[in-house]
Enzyme design. Structure first.
Site, PDB file in Angstrom:
ATOM      1  N   HIS A 177      -2.567   4.065  20.718  1.00 41.17           N
ATOM      2  CA  HIS A 177      -3.864   3.706  21.302  1.00 41.17           C
ATOM      3  C   HIS A 177      -4.884   4.831  21.137  1.00 41.17           C
ATOM      4  CE1 HIS A 177      -2.451  -0.036  22.955  1.00 41.17           C
ATOM      5  NE2 HIS A 177      -1.431   0.574  23.554  1.00 41.17           N
ATOM      6  N   GLU A 221       3.413   3.341   4.792  1.00 45.11           N
ATOM      7  CA  GLU A 221       4.067   3.730   6.044  1.00 45.11           C
ATOM      8  C   GLU A 221       4.953   4.951   5.838  1.00 45.11           C
ATOM      9  OE1 GLU A 221       4.715   3.404   9.163  1.00 45.11           O
ATOM     10  OE2 GLU A 221       3.583   1.660   9.840  1.00 45.11           O
ATOM     11  N   GLU A 252       9.197 -27.713 -34.760  1.00 42.18           N
ATOM     12  CA  GLU A 252       9.743 -29.051 -34.564  1.00 42.18           C
ATOM     13  C   GLU A 252       8.680 -30.147 -34.563  1.00 42.18           C
ATOM     14  OE1 GLU A 252      13.655 -27.616 -32.010  1.00 42.18           O
ATOM     15  OE2 GLU A 252      11.823 -28.255 -30.964  1.00 42.18           O
TER      16      GLU A 252
END
Length: 948
Positions: free
Chosen positions: A117, A175, A690
């Site tokens: 905080h 982090e 093809e």
């Protein structure tokens, strides 16, 4: 690009600045004052957790009253705030100012996500508050449920993403604490760890510090995973393919555990064949071991019920784990956090597992979970299983069945584990769905984990698959999901150490390359009686059949990086040579004629007729009858393996016999004295292109036959010198007289190759140059192949190619053609090729050759079509399964194209790089003749090393 990162979320302490010392001093002062033992080692446990949790850890089991707790927290915080007054901008950690400025200049959003905080105070003291679009300063009392828990919950990261307006899968978190990395991963975000490996090793990428770290280095972390960009029901089958996991023996599509309308779940297992209409045989979809039913307060969970928030799903390429995270609000209003994880390990071929975590966010709930083995599975409506038996023994539920026509036995057995509160486990004997069911009452924020460990055996593995599965399930249960995950990460770590390709300067290309290589590895078995199918084990496309794709496009990657797996793939052709001999006999030829599509026995399994795309009249498929070049392609792959590995034992044994029997086939197949006496033709064939059927003297086919026959003669000569007994045996068994070998040489020297001696231009087949030209401008905005637009006959009548045909020769046989010839043929055939919706095999070859021609930017355009074919669903058909051959071609384009790796006359591997201008680095290693060659190529300099 759908995988791009748009926001970077930073932790504060230990990442932006280091107030850890202040925290330590404040806690130490409190501990000293109260007589509590505390030191710096104990302080490490407090990193990244909330203040209240830190106090609990400091107390270490001691109890204090709630009033004391609040007082002590206030004392610690007051002391800490006093220490914060010492902070200045000079306390930004090294590298942080420059990194923040670079991110801002790049236009990415930024947030601080801290447990503290006191974050606003710290940012103000550092004078950087205005640099961040969002600041999260610990849990907010008025935040919504699921947005207010401290780390390691994902809440704070998800709250930041919401305020930034960026979905979780486009966020990257930096982090320095284990709890922060865990929380970011639970949020479905990319993670970068700062600090020692033991603390942040679970992150996608880690640095000791941010000193010198650039934005590009941070974003590089996202190249180790593939994220689904939100859940779109219309796109689910595509993502099921792209998010396939596996272990080399089985592949599991990324369908949802709880199922969803229109999905196509499958677990495909090597060798588990059963007969099927039209396609002859296919891999039978195994029982669905991922099935998991979930009810919250009686409401069944499904993605189209209630409300989904914070959704993310990500395939981790380092571990092979598929993770899904979301918040679900039930129709009755309860919100829960759900986390699904599943993994299979290449070191555990008979096991797989998943883990579910349920956490109520706003009210207590009743949770019911049913873990099932679902025996009601299908292959596009076809049911393959019968005689199903099921039961439960000693905590293991099992389901046993056999295929309807081939009578192959499959057993899946499961056990369950729980973490958090444990609920009674009840076995349910529902028909064809043995299950374990558990019910638990959960309070708000109480997490319940359920693990499902599954053993999977067939009678190819053991004569007693039921006993083996029961024992393995108990073994897996002992180790739990964590043990299986750890083995998966370790095994893939070894793979990446040998086989990774590093691209710096292009994260989209890097991610695409790694995804493709991961998919190749999980399709490659430690089993020499199976191979890699065109769609690997990721979908029902081509029914698990094996084509020339494996030898021509996929095998080189394994030859140069995982030679034992390459040997296994070639041994598959040895074990199925009986089918090739039968095909030759049935067609009136000698030797061994390998089938265009192969399965268990090596007999031809190409369907002759298939329904049209809209169910209209049947369409004749001619490939199995007249696309012949695969026999030479297999010989080429064997020779390439031998040249690179020096595996003389293999060549003297299976390798030589395959090559020689293939040569016998070609000798009997060519048509003598056509078009003139002394010449040879091969009529009525299909080449790699093809779009054109029933052609004569296809250049690719004829050139490969010439190479095959010459190589066979040289190989027999080598056998006489190095394995004379074997040579004598093969000469007798195959009746290889000197006259016959002379005939092979004569055919090779005189088989028609329509090359203009003046210009070097090669005609793809007789009459190709007389076909109509295509007005490509009229098809500029098409979304379908040229054959679909022109029709089969229309494409046959035009100069439009499905994929490289003549040009492929320059990739495979560079010693036979000069650079000038390559340029001439490139200029003619490249503009006439259907690059966007033709064959997925084409772009990688064009990239390879464009690089050889010194056109790296044009090469890059082709390369990205191949590298992103599945992640971006470039061709719109990834729903059928991943494009395995394209992944192998991408590796060849990198190594032989952009890096220019080639053999010298002295037998060394060297590089001649042609890197795209924006690539800063291309690095990889290859193995050749017992040596490891490392290549580290940059725009300014290149380094190649090999041991003496």
């Amino acid at each position: 690009m759908s995988q791009s990162i748009r926001a970077i979320l930073f932790d504060l302490d230990g990442v932006i600045t280091d107030t850890a010392e202040f925290h330590y001093q404040a806690w130490q002062a409190l501990a000293d004052a109260e007589g509590i033992p505390f030191d710096r080692k104990a302080n490490e446990k407090l990193r990244g957790v909330s203040r209240r949790e830190s106090l609990r850890l400091l107390l270490n089991g001691r109890t204090i009253s709630p009033e004391q707790e609040e007082a002590w927290l206030e004392r610690k915080n007051r002391h800490y705030q006093q220490l914060l007054q010492q902070l200045t901008p000079n306390d930004l950690l090294p590298g942080v100012p420059a990194l923040l400025e670079e991110i801002r200049t790049a236009g990415l959003k930024m947030a601080i996500v801290s447990a503290s905080h006191n974050t606003p105070i710290v940012l103000d003291r550092l004078q950087i508050a205005e640099r961040f679009d969002v600041v999260i300063a610990g849990p907010e009392a008025d935040a919504a449920p699921g947005r207010n828990r401290p780390k390691p919950a994902p809440d704070l990261f998800l709250l930041a993403a919401e305020r930034l307006g960026v979905p979780p899968w486009q966020c990257l978190v930096v982090e320095d604490a284990e709890s922060g990395v865990e929380g970011a991963r639970k949020a479905g975000m990319v993670t970068v760890g700062v600090g020692p490996h033991e603390r942040v090793g679970a992150a996608d990428l880690a640095f000791p510090s941010l000193d010198g770290v650039t934005l590009a280095q941070l974003l590089y972390a996202a190249t180790w995973s593939v994220a689904e960009p939100g859940f779109d029901p219309a796109q689910q089958r595509r993502w099921e393919s792209t998010l396939t996991i596996g272990n080399g023996r089985l592949g599991v599509r990324g369908s949802l555990e709880e199922r969803f309308p229109g999905d196509q779940p499958s677990t495909l297992i090597h060798g588990l064949w059963d007969d099927a209409p039209i396609v002859y045989t296919e891999l039978a979809n195994a029982f669905d071991w991922t099935a998991l039913d979930l009810w919250i307060d009686g409401e069944p969970f499904r993605m189209d019920r209630g409300t989904i928030q914070c959704y993310s799903r990500r395939l981790d390429l380092r571990s092979g784990e598929l993770r899904r995270h979301l918040y679900w609000t039930t129709p009755t209003g309860a919100t829960v956090q759900l986390s699904f994880r599943r993994v299979a390990s290449v070191s555990e071929p008979n096991g797989a597992g998943l883990r579910l975590e349920v956490t109520p966010l706003d009210r207590p709930v009743t949770v019911r979970v049913r873990a099932r083995i679902d025996g009601v599975v299908e292959n596009d409506g076809l049911l393959h299983w019968r005689n199903l038996e099921q039961g439960e023994r000693a905590g293991v539920a099992y389901l046993r069945g056999e295929t309807r026509r081939t009578h192959k036995v499959l057993v899946e057995a499961m056990t369950v584990r729980q973490s958090g509160p444990a609920a009674p486990v009840r076995y349910h004997d529902a028909p064809y769905n043995p299950s374990f069911e558990m019910t638990q009452q959960l309070d708000v924020n109480q997490c319940w984990g359920i693990e499902k460990l599954v053993a999977i055996y067939t009678d190819r593995d053991t004569a007693e698959p039921l006993a083996a599965a029961l024992a393995k399930a108990l073994e897996l249960g002992e180790a739990g999901y964590a043990g299986l995950y750890a083995s998966a990460r370790a095994a893939l770590g070894e793979f990446w150490a040998e086989s990774d390709v590093v691209i710096e300067g292009d994260d989209a290309a890097q991610r695409g390359v790694r995804h493709g290589l991961y998919q190749l590895r999980i399709a490659a078995a430690q089993d020499e009686r199976v191979s890699i199918a065109a769609k690997s084990l990721s979908g029902f496309g081509y029914r698990g059949h094996v084509f020339w794709d494996t030898e021509t496009f996929i095998l080189p990657f394994f030859i140069y990086t995982q030679p034992q797996l390459a040997r296994n793939l070639l041994m598959y052709r040895w074990h199925t040579i009986g089918g090739a001999r039968k095909k030759a006999r049935d067609n009136g030829y000698q030797g061994a004629q390998y089938p265009w599509e192969s399965a268990e026995t090596g007999e031809e399994v190409t369907p002759r007729w298939v329904p049209g795309p809209k169910g209209e009249e049947l369409i004749r498929i001619w490939c199995g009858d007249i696309e012949l070049h695969i026999t030479a392609d297999i010989a080429y792959a064997i020779h390439q393996y031998w040249r690179v590995t020096g595996d003389d034992v293999f060549m003297a044994g299976p390798g030589a016999q395959i090559i020689l029997e293939g040569a016998c086939f070609w000798e009997s197949r060519v048509e003598p004295d056509r078009p003139a006496p002394g010449q040879y033709s091969i009529s009525d064939v299909i080449g790699p292109d093809e779009y054109h059927e029933h052609v004569n003297n296809n250049a690719f086919t004829n050139a490969m036959v010439r190479w095959h026959l010459r190589t066979a003669v040289e190989l027999l000569d080598w056998l006489h010198r190095h394995a004379p007994t074997r040579a004598a045996h093969l000469e007798k068994a195959l009746e290889l007289s000197q006259e016959r070998l002379a005939r092979w040489r004569h055919i090779a020297d005189n088989l028609v190759l329509l090359r203009n001696p003046n210009t070097g231009l090669i005609e793809q087949f007789e009459g190709f140059f007389q076909l109509k030209e295509v007005d490509w401008s009229a098809f500029a905005n098409r979304t379908r192949s040229m054959q679909a637009l022109l029709g089969i006959e229309g494409a046959n009548a035009h100069q439009v190619l499905k994929q490289p045909d003549v040009l492929l020769l320059f990739a495979l046989l560079p010693e036979s053609f000069g650079q000038k010839d390559l340029r001439v043929n490139w200029d003619y055939y490249c503009p006439r090729t259907d690059h966007t919706y033709g064959s997925s095999l084409g772009p990688a070859i064009h990239a390879w050759l464009a690089a050889r021609l010194g056109m790296p930017e044009e090469a890059y355009t082709h390369f990205m079509r191949a590298a992103l074919v599945d992640i971006e669903d470039v061709r719109g058909n990834t729903n059928e399964g991943i494009h395995a051959a394209s992944a192998g071609g991408v590796w060849q384009a990198l190594v032989f194209g952009f890096a220019g790796v080639h053999w010298t006359e002295s037998g060394d591997l060297v590089a001649a790089p042609q890197l795209p201008p924006h690539w800063k680095r291309l690095a990889f290693a290859v193995q050749a003749r017992g040596k490891r060659f490392t290549f580290d190529l940059r725009q300014s300099e290149s380094v190649a090393t090999a041991p003496p």
